[in-house]
Design a protein around this motif. Sequence first.
Motif, PDB file in Angstrom:
ATOM      1  N   ARG A 276       0.805  -1.219   0.000  1.00  0.00           N
ATOM      2  CA  ARG A 276       0.000   0.000   0.000  1.00  0.00           C
ATOM      3  C   ARG A 276       0.838   1.269   0.000  1.00  0.00           C
ATOM      4  O   ARG A 276       0.355   2.338  -0.390  1.00  0.00           O
ATOM      5  CB  ARG A 276      -0.943   0.019   1.207  1.00  0.00           C
ATOM      6  CG  ARG A 276      -0.243   0.114   2.562  1.00  0.00           C
ATOM      7  CD  ARG A 276      -1.273   0.239   3.699  1.00  0.00           C
ATOM      8  NE  ARG A 276      -2.068   1.435   3.567  1.00  0.00           N
ATOM      9  CZ  ARG A 276      -1.745   2.601   4.117  1.00  0.00           C
ATOM     10  NH1 ARG A 276      -0.623   2.720   4.827  1.00  0.00           N
ATOM     11  NH2 ARG A 276      -2.509   3.650   3.959  1.00  0.00           N
TER      12      ARG A 276
ATOM     13  N   HIS B 218       3.592   5.686   5.738  1.00  0.00           N
ATOM     14  CA  HIS B 218       2.663   6.629   6.356  1.00  0.00           C
ATOM     15  C   HIS B 218       1.274   6.006   6.411  1.00  0.00           C
ATOM     16  O   HIS B 218       0.849   5.350   5.454  1.00  0.00           O
ATOM     17  CB  HIS B 218       2.631   7.936   5.554  1.00  0.00           C
ATOM     18  CG  HIS B 218       2.076   9.091   6.317  1.00  0.00           C
ATOM     19  ND1 HIS B 218       0.727   9.272   6.504  1.00  0.00           N
ATOM     20  CD2 HIS B 218       2.684  10.119   6.964  1.00  0.00           C
ATOM     21  CE1 HIS B 218       0.528  10.368   7.217  1.00  0.00           C
ATOM     22  NE2 HIS B 218       1.696  10.894   7.515  1.00  0.00           N
TER      23      HIS B 218
ATOM     24  N   ALA C 210      -1.741   7.387   6.351  1.00  0.00           N
ATOM     25  CA  ALA C 210      -2.830   8.047   5.621  1.00  0.00           C
ATOM     26  C   ALA C 210      -2.717   7.787   4.123  1.00  0.00           C
ATOM     27  O   ALA C 210      -1.682   8.064   3.514  1.00  0.00           O
ATOM     28  CB  ALA C 210      -2.808   9.547   5.898  1.00  0.00           C
ATOM     29  N   ASP C 211      -3.796   7.285   3.516  1.00  0.00           N
ATOM     30  CA  ASP C 211      -3.786   6.996   2.082  1.00  0.00           C
ATOM     31  C   ASP C 211      -3.525   8.250   1.258  1.00  0.00           C
ATOM     32  O   ASP C 211      -2.836   8.198   0.233  1.00  0.00           O
ATOM     33  CB  ASP C 211      -5.116   6.367   1.661  1.00  0.00           C
ATOM     34  CG  ASP C 211      -5.258   4.934   2.151  1.00  0.00           C
ATOM     35  OD1 ASP C 211      -4.219   4.310   2.454  1.00  0.00           O
ATOM     36  OD2 ASP C 211      -6.398   4.437   2.229  1.00  0.00           O
ATOM     37  N   SER C 212      -4.092   9.378   1.685  1.00  0.00           N
ATOM     38  CA  SER C 212      -3.893  10.614   0.927  1.00  0.00           C
ATOM     39  C   SER C 212      -2.423  11.012   0.918  1.00  0.00           C
ATOM     40  O   SER C 212      -1.901  11.473  -0.106  1.00  0.00           O
ATOM     41  CB  SER C 212      -4.735  11.741   1.528  1.00  0.00           C
ATOM     42  OG  SER C 212      -4.393  11.951   2.898  1.00  0.00           O
ATOM     43  N   ARG C 213      -1.752  10.821   2.048  1.00  0.00           N
ATOM     44  CA  ARG C 213      -0.323  11.138   2.135  1.00  0.00           C
ATOM     45  C   ARG C 213       0.497  10.167   1.295  1.00  0.00           C
ATOM     46  O   ARG C 213       1.467  10.563   0.639  1.00  0.00           O
ATOM     47  CB  ARG C 213       0.123  11.072   3.597  1.00  0.00           C
ATOM     48  CG  ARG C 213       1.581  11.438   3.833  1.00  0.00           C
ATOM     49  CD  ARG C 213       1.853  12.894   3.535  1.00  0.00           C
ATOM     50  NE  ARG C 213       3.215  13.265   3.890  1.00  0.00           N
ATOM     51  CZ  ARG C 213       3.772  14.415   3.567  1.00  0.00           C
ATOM     52  NH1 ARG C 213       3.081  15.316   2.877  1.00  0.00           N
ATOM     53  NH2 ARG C 213       5.010  14.685   3.929  1.00  0.00           N
TER      54      ARG C 213
ATOM     55  N   ARG D 205      -0.456   8.684  -1.454  1.00  0.00           N
ATOM     56  CA  ARG D 205      -0.613   9.055  -2.870  1.00  0.00           C
ATOM     57  C   ARG D 205       0.194  10.305  -3.202  1.00  0.00           C
ATOM     58  O   ARG D 205       0.804  10.398  -4.278  1.00  0.00           O
ATOM     59  CB  ARG D 205      -2.091   9.269  -3.189  1.00  0.00           C
ATOM     60  CG  ARG D 205      -2.919   7.986  -3.152  1.00  0.00           C
ATOM     61  CD  ARG D 205      -4.293   8.203  -3.769  1.00  0.00           C
ATOM     62  NE  ARG D 205      -5.078   9.177  -3.021  1.00  0.00           N
ATOM     63  CZ  ARG D 205      -5.879   8.874  -2.006  1.00  0.00           C
ATOM     64  NH1 ARG D 205      -5.981   7.615  -1.603  1.00  0.00           N
ATOM     65  NH2 ARG D 205      -6.570   9.814  -1.391  1.00  0.00           N
ATOM     66  N   LEU D 206       0.205  11.270  -2.283  1.00  0.00           N
ATOM     67  CA  LEU D 206       0.965  12.496  -2.519  1.00  0.00           C
ATOM     68  C   LEU D 206       2.456  12.201  -2.629  1.00  0.00           C
ATOM     69  O   LEU D 206       3.135  12.677  -3.555  1.00  0.00           O
ATOM     70  CB  LEU D 206       0.705  13.486  -1.385  1.00  0.00           C
ATOM     71  CG  LEU D 206       1.492  14.809  -1.443  1.00  0.00           C
ATOM     72  CD1 LEU D 206       1.073  15.615  -2.665  1.00  0.00           C
ATOM     73  CD2 LEU D 206       1.275  15.613  -0.166  1.00  0.00           C
TER      74      LEU D 206
END
Length: 352
Positions: A56, A97, A99-102, A104-105
């Motif tokens: 992931r 990390h 957080a998924d948003s982090r 992806r960033l």
Amino acid sequence: MKLPVMPPLKPMLAKSVPEIPPSLHYEPKWDGFRCIVFRDGDEVELGSRNERPITRYFPEVVAALKDSLPARCVVDGEIVIVRGKKLDFDALLNRIHPADSRVRLLAAQTPASLIAFDLLALDDRSLMAQPFRERRLLLERALIRGPMVHATPATQDLGVARDWFEQFEGAGLDGIVAKPLDLPYRPDQRAMFKIKHDRTADCVVAGFRWHKNDRVVGSLLLGLYDGSEQLQHVGVSASFPLRRRRELVQELEPYQQHDLDGHPWAEWARAEAHQGGRLPGAQSRWNAKKGLSWVALRPELVCEVAYDHMEGTRFRHTAQFRRWRPDRDPRTCGYDQLEEPVSYDLARILGH
């Protein structure tokens, strides 16, 4: 997923030797996250050295592997991040990390790559019992190289390996790995050889951590003075037998500083100072439940340690305690004593 070699799988390891042995297969030692890739069609799993999936955290690597690997295979390699002309291990650490948003960033900002160096299964056939010579040849034939997937450079020329050992450190690599060509794949066994740089530095011991299992010293916290005369935390020394750990408790007791006022690392005792990195007392990135409480010492002790190389301003790996240096003035223990490797462009190693 149904492969002839299934996750989880512990990777084959290497034992340290002081010199590059002759008459073997040689590769650069990459400084990243060890990763075994399992691919079965559209299913891809990235397994870490400790057998935990890290899929992931690296979605861009998963996408690249679908373009570069055979439809059904198991590949051993290393995930790395290239920034500029060298590897960036700190950027790689930041990719872990929750957080998924982090995730992806960071995948867009600091994309990772896979360096492949062994092929453990192909289609319906396990290759683990085959000699490394055959596995390497099949890997070279099967891998479609791309901007994010590479086969590690290799040579059987001892002179070339020695040149790599000296030159590639400047690109952030970690030494040389030597492999017998007739070697089958042996999970969790130290069947290969690794040769790493060995240097020494005199460091200030400004604190220690208790051992996780006993009231003995777990690790010494090491510091070096920077150009502005600030004592920076540079790493730890932790490889001591139990008897020595007990002795260190007595040796360090007179230097304990219970009042942190005036200690160069006093601010690190405050929670807000722990947000930016791995400092004494900070929470472990890999295990949120692992306590890293520390005991401050007056910055008066100096020890000589052995280290292999630096990652930014810190020792990349745990430093090895050599001896106390009562003859050294702690204020003279600075970064200026450290050897700087000559810069080397990583693109030349990867053939770009």
